[in-house]
Design a protein around this motif. Structure first.
Motif, mmCIF file in Angstrom:
data_model
loop_
_atom_site.group_PDB
_atom_site.id
_atom_site.type_symbol
_atom_site.label_atom_id
_atom_site.label_comp_id
_atom_site.label_asym_id
_atom_site.label_seq_id
_atom_site.Cartn_x
_atom_site.Cartn_y
_atom_site.Cartn_z
ATOM 1 N N LEU A 679 0.825 -1.208 0.000
ATOM 2 C CA LEU A 679 0.000 0.000 0.000
ATOM 3 C C LEU A 679 0.860 1.258 0.000
ATOM 4 N N CYS A 680 1.962 1.212 0.738
ATOM 5 C CA CYS A 680 2.853 2.377 0.772
ATOM 6 C C CYS A 680 3.435 2.646 -0.613
ATOM 7 N N ARG A 681 3.744 1.555 -1.311
ATOM 8 C CA ARG A 681 4.322 1.692 -2.642
ATOM 9 C C ARG A 681 3.356 2.352 -3.618
ATOM 10 N N VAL A 682 2.052 1.986 -3.512
ATOM 11 C CA VAL A 682 1.081 2.558 -4.452
ATOM 12 C C VAL A 682 0.372 3.777 -3.875
ATOM 13 N N GLY A 683 0.880 4.256 -2.747
ATOM 14 C CA GLY A 683 0.310 5.473 -2.165
ATOM 15 C C GLY A 683 -1.116 5.274 -1.683
ATOM 16 N N GLY A 684 -1.455 4.040 -1.341
ATOM 17 C CA GLY A 684 -2.775 3.801 -0.771
ATOM 18 C C GLY A 684 -3.872 3.540 -1.774
ATOM 19 N N SER A 685 -3.634 3.918 -3.048
ATOM 20 C CA SER A 685 -4.710 3.665 -4.005
ATOM 21 C C SER A 685 -4.363 2.443 -4.848
ATOM 22 N N LEU A 686 -5.073 1.390 -4.585
ATOM 23 C CA LEU A 686 -4.835 0.142 -5.281
ATOM 24 C C LEU A 686 -5.377 0.205 -6.701
ATOM 25 N N ASP A 687 -4.809 -0.626 -7.546
ATOM 26 C CA ASP A 687 -5.333 -0.827 -8.888
ATOM 27 C C ASP A 687 -6.808 -1.224 -8.769
ATOM 28 N N PRO A 688 -7.682 -0.692 -9.637
ATOM 29 C CA PRO A 688 -9.116 -1.022 -9.532
ATOM 30 C C PRO A 688 -9.404 -2.518 -9.673
ATOM 31 N N SER A 689 -8.429 -3.257 -10.250
ATOM 32 C CA SER A 689 -8.685 -4.696 -10.381
ATOM 33 C C SER A 689 -8.447 -5.444 -9.076
ATOM 34 N N LEU A 690 -7.930 -4.714 -8.058
ATOM 35 C CA LEU A 690 -7.644 -5.349 -6.772
ATOM 36 C C LEU A 690 -8.617 -4.870 -5.709
ATOM 37 N N ASN A 691 -8.882 -5.759 -4.768
ATOM 38 C CA ASN A 691 -9.824 -5.470 -3.704
ATOM 39 C C ASN A 691 -9.164 -5.694 -2.350
ATOM 40 N N LEU A 692 -9.281 -4.732 -1.454
ATOM 41 C CA LEU A 692 -8.690 -4.876 -0.125
ATOM 42 C C LEU A 692 -9.785 -5.139 0.903
ATOM 43 N N SER A 693 -9.596 -6.202 1.696
ATOM 44 C CA SER A 693 -10.582 -6.471 2.759
ATOM 45 C C SER A 693 -9.839 -6.862 4.028
ATOM 46 N N PHE A 694 -10.522 -6.791 5.137
ATOM 47 C CA PHE A 694 -9.934 -7.144 6.422
ATOM 48 C C PHE A 694 -10.647 -8.371 6.973
ATOM 49 N N GLU A 695 -9.878 -9.443 7.145
ATOM 50 C CA GLU A 695 -10.486 -10.716 7.544
ATOM 51 C C GLU A 695 -9.816 -11.279 8.782
ATOM 52 N N PHE A 696 -10.577 -12.075 9.532
ATOM 53 C CA PHE A 696 -10.056 -12.653 10.757
ATOM 54 C C PHE A 696 -9.580 -14.079 10.520
ATOM 55 N N SER A 697 -8.670 -14.195 9.572
ATOM 56 C CA SER A 697 -8.215 -15.525 9.184
ATOM 57 C C SER A 697 -7.144 -16.085 10.111
#
Lengths: 711, 197
Positions: A679-697
């Motif tokens: 995320l730091c590398r892309v400045g927080g904005s991910l490519d639209p083809s990618l999805n960020l979620s938070f999971e309790f895995s």
């Protein structure tokens, strides 16, 4: 309204045999009906619209409890042959039906434990309701008597424990009688077990060609099925016997019965597993018992409807056979864990034990047993006074313990709070969390009272050595109280994850608050440990070796353990803050309120109690407003969490739960560290083809950031 | 109580959002429409007295959604004093299956919430099954939080969340607050029936 017709008095015979006089009001009702038009409603002082919602439609089976049910009373059911004794004159059929009844009763018992009323489950069995009828049928009689005694014992434990809301339903007996049931049932059961054992032995010796010396009547008519039926019955009788013994052992004071309980639990599990295997040589499928239209003989769940509320209870589903076995297996395993609780545990150890135990989501019966084991006669394990427990936890020296602190009003109240805390921690997590939030204010009050007591004592002119010990002891207890309050606050926050109370757009605020509370907890813990060590050294005449006392710049392992959590919480809070700050002003806006309102709702109870003080939405906003991925690139909290978790592992060798927790922390930290770098590398904005979620895995309350391809 | 807003597999209705009209409860003629929708879509059976309780006492808090002549959704609410707060309560929210997933429920429920806010409510509350993902997402987007989890709230053993929306309290300058405290205040509600939730 037309004048009411006079009601004719009629005497209607009733099965219940009471002396009420009945009057026929049909004409009156007819007049009343024609007196109201469609859409009109009676309105009176004691019948407003709110009261009208509870109105019952007479003769509507959904609302009028007299309308449902085949029989008016248990006696009528018996007269109509609903529960014959013997069940059949064909002994084979009688035995098979007895087994069906026993198994259905077990399913009813599990259903009751799971939260339905006794009236609709165990007491839907006519043989249970009228135990005197079964005296001629030794098998049914012993099984029913032991079941009644078991239910009575379980109700007793759950009544003693703290229950509330839906769980209160459990102990309601609706006037159904469980009197006269006690350990005598076991001697009856043992006698039947002995008889059937002999029949089994006889059947085996005769099948091996040996002529038996005794002339023993077989259990039933079909020699090919004798072995199977005898064993099936013995397994069921033994299960009941061992289960009852478990309850009796756990009831013994001071935890004296725990070891024996474990032995009975082991035997009980063996019998349960045997019962769960389908009967050989039978074509009966176990679920037949609860399939519709195949009720075993002697059960009618509508029999007790008049005993419960005026509206008939909704029909319930009795647990299936598999669910029943699963339920009892879990119950036995949970009781086994409880029976393995060490009686030498410190308070900290006990709290840890309860928290760990709650992770397997034990049901009411197990939780009630834990609570009753921990607190008997207002003492820990019925043995240690609460003051001695607190004194030990706060690290008071032996000399200090003999002081008159014990009788101080605020110390007595502190004892109450500690007992209350133990009880609350044994309840179901939904209710537990609400209560933990509420009691924080009580802990705040005690804290203030202790501070006042110290100030008052300091204010007194003469300060002898004794008074010094007095004041220092109070100070130690004060420190411990503050640490304990932060522990409660921390549990309140983390339970929210287990209960799924937070939606993902609230995680940022929650992790920030967990971070703030954990920092305070670690601080207080470290302070207490440092002071306790100084006290210990002072008390010892010999010089202590360097290994016992941690040098001042070294943190104790328990504090480092917490530190790994703190780094993780801070990391998550900052990562989520950066993600939020990257969004435009309009994204994530809600139409009726803002994050500020949600913050004050989520943390209202913590803020009211002031743990910690001076924390507000503005503090949160101030800490997170300027966080971006470029600022985060400079410091990776997750790497720190990983490193600390790895380093502190060696201090906990042999402590399974701590090691497991540290492994999970490491995994979450590692995954989040990678996500953060990306995320730091892309400045927080991910490519639209990618999805960020938070999971309790990897951990129940620390989320892992997961990046996936959008679908 | 209940919300029937998720699911809706099967045939979907074709329409433009602008074709949906939202109407405030207008009288007895609306009652059978509301009742049949709720009876059809929600599992709890309510007697006619329950509906009357809500729509007679708080007609300004019930709304219906129409597509052309057809009633496709409804919301039924109330408000009143609860302990020391003035609170709105969403009792029923239904959209028929072919019309779900298009924002009608959000539009429907926003209307009474706005009325509650304007009437001086401090907060709005309701219960929803923990498994009702659609309702939880809908209310989450409107700013509700899950205030409590209620263990085995429903008879089938399912837990519920108590959802709560807290309205922003206006920041009042201390001199104004003092002046306000000296003058009697009036709440704009039609009824303050007390009951517990």
């Amino acid at each position: 309204m037309a004048a009411a017709a006079t009601a004719a008095e009629v005497s209607i015979p009733l099965g219940s045999g009471d002396n009420s006089m009945w009057a026929d009001v049909s004409l009156l009702l007819e007049d009343a009906c024609s007196g109201l038009r469609d859409g009109e409603l009676i309105h009176g002082d004691n019948f407003d619209l709110y009261a009208a919602m509870s109105a019952l439609e007479i003769m509507d089976p959904k609302m009028d409890s007299g309308m449902i049910g085949k029989y008016f009373s248990v006696d009528e059911a018996i007269e109509c042959g609903a529960a014959p004794i013997p069940i059949s004159f064909d002994k084979t059929v009688d035995v098979q039906c007895s087994i069906d009844i026993m198994d259905h009763l077990l399913a009813c018992e599990a259903t009751w434990h799971r939260g339905h009323s006794l009236a609709q489950t165990v007491f839907s069995c006519i043989y249970i309701l009228r135990p005197e009828r079964t005296t001629r049928h030794a098998l049914l009689h012993s099984y029913c008597r032991t079941t009644r005694a078991t239910c009575k014992a379980v109700i007793s434990v759950v009544s003693d424990a703290r229950t509330h809301e839906e769980e209160d339903l459990f102990t309601m007996t609706y006037g159904l009688n469980l009197n006269g049931e006690d350990e005598k049932c076991l001697s009856i059961l043992n006698a039947v077990e002995e008889t059937i054992s002999r029949k089994l032995r006889a059947c085996r010796t005769s099948s091996s060609g040996i002529k038996s010396l005794e002339d023993i009547e077989p259990l039933q008519n079909n020699p090919a099925l004798e072995d199977g039926y005898c064993r099936a019955i013995l397994e069921r009788l033994r299960f009941r016997k061992h289960f009852y013994h478990i309850l009796m052992c756990l009831k013994r004071p001071h935890g004296r019965g725990m070891q024996l309980a474990r032995k009975h639990i082991a035997s009980c599990i063996v019998e349960l597993k045997a019962i769960s295997r389908p009967l050989r040589q039978q074509t009966i499928i176990k679920d037949r018992i609860t399939s519709p239209g195949c009720q075993p003989i002697g059960f009618d769940s509508s029999l007790n409807t008049r005993l419960s509320a005026s509206t008939p209870p909704r029909s319930i589903n009795i647990l299936s056979w598999n669910e029943t076995i699963e339920y009892f297996l879990k119950l036995l395993q949970d009781l086994d864990i409880i029976s393995s609780c060490s009686l030498d545990n410190s308070l900290e150890g006990i709290l840890s034990f309860i928290v760990q135990f709650q992770k397997c989501q034990p049901d009411l019966v197990a939780r009630a047993h834990l609570q009753c084991l921990l607190l008997q006669d207002r003492k820990l394990f019925g043995r240690d006074t609460i003051f001695s427990v607190i004194a030990k936890a706060a690290g008071l020296s032996e000399v200090a313990k003999n002081n008159e602190i014990e009788n101080l009003e605020c110390i007595v109240q502190l004892g109450q709070l500690v007992m209350n805390l133990l009880r609350i921690l044994c309840t179901n997590s939904a209710w537990q969390r609400r209560k933990l939030g509420k009691i924080l204010q009580d802990w705040r009050v005690i804290y203030m009272q202790l501070e006042l007591a110290i100030r008052n004592k300091l204010g007194e002119d003469c300060v002898h050595t004794n008074e010094n010990i007095y004041i220092n002891s109070l100070k130690q207890i004060l420190l411990w109280v503050e640490e304990q309050a932060y522990w409660i606050a921390s549990r309140f926050l983390t339970l929210g994850f287990e209960l799924e109370l937070y939606s993902s757009n609230e995680y940022g605020m929650v992790y920030w608050y967990i971070y703030v509370v954990s920092v305070k907890l670690a601080e207080k813990m470290h302070h207490r440990m440092t002071i306790n060590n100084r006290v210990k050294c002072r008390g010892k005449k010999k010089k202590v070796s360097g290994n016992d006392v941690p040098r001042d710049f070294q943190f104790p392992p328990a504090v480092l353990f917490l530190q790994s959590h703190i780094c993780l919480a801070e990391g998550l809070a900052m990562m989520l803050a950066a993600l939020k700050n990257e969004k435009t002003a309009l994204e994530g806006r809600t139409p009726f309120n803002t994050d500020q309102e949600r913050f004050s709702q989520l943390f209202e109870l913590l803020q009211k109690a002031g743990f910690p003080d001076h924390i507000s939405y503005q503090s949160f906003e101030g800490s997170t407003r300027n966080v971006t991925f470029s600022t985060l690139a400079m410091y990776n909290h997750f790497k720190d969490a990983q490193r600390i978790a790895k380093e502190v592992k060696s201090s906990f060798s042999g402590e399974r739960e701590r090691l497991s927790e540290l492994r999970m922390i490491e995994q979450v930290a590692e995954h989040n560290s990678i996500a953060m770098t990306l995320l730091c590398r892309v400045g927080g904005s991910l490519d639209p083809s990618l999805n960020l979620s938070f999971e309790f895995s990897h951990h129940p309350h620390f989320a892992t950031a997961v990046v996936r391809r959008s679908l | 109580m209940e919300a029937g807003v998720s699911g809706g597999e099967g045939e979907k209705a074709e329409f433009e959002p602008s074709e949906i009209t939202y109407v405030s409860y207008g009288g007895e003629h609306h009652l059978p429409l509301i009742m049949s929708l709720v009876d059809q879509e929600l599992s709890e059976p309510y007697s006619i007295f329950t509906y009357r309780y809500f729509v007679y006492l708080w007609p300004q808090l019930s709304f219906l959604a129409f597509h052309k002549e057809k009633c496709v959704g409804t919301v039924v609410c109330k408000m009143g004093e609860h302990r020391s707060t003035f609170r709105g309560y969403i009792a029923m929210l239904v959209v028929i299956k072919p019309y779900r997933g298009r924002g009608i429920a959000t539009e429907l429920v926003s209307r009474p919430i706005r009325v509650m806010q304007e009437s001086g409510c401090d907060e709005v509350t309701l219960e929803a099954e923990v498994t009702n993902k659609g309702a939880l997402a809908l209310y989450g987007r409107l700013g509700f939080i899950r205030a409590k989890r209620l263990f085995r709230y429903y008879l089938n053993g399912v837990d519920a969340f108590r959802l709560k929306l807290l309205f922003p309290q206006p920041h009042i300058h201390h001199t104004l607050l003092q002046a306000a405290q000296e003058a009697p205040t009036q709440r704009s509600s039609s009824d303050t029936t007390k009951e517990s939730h």
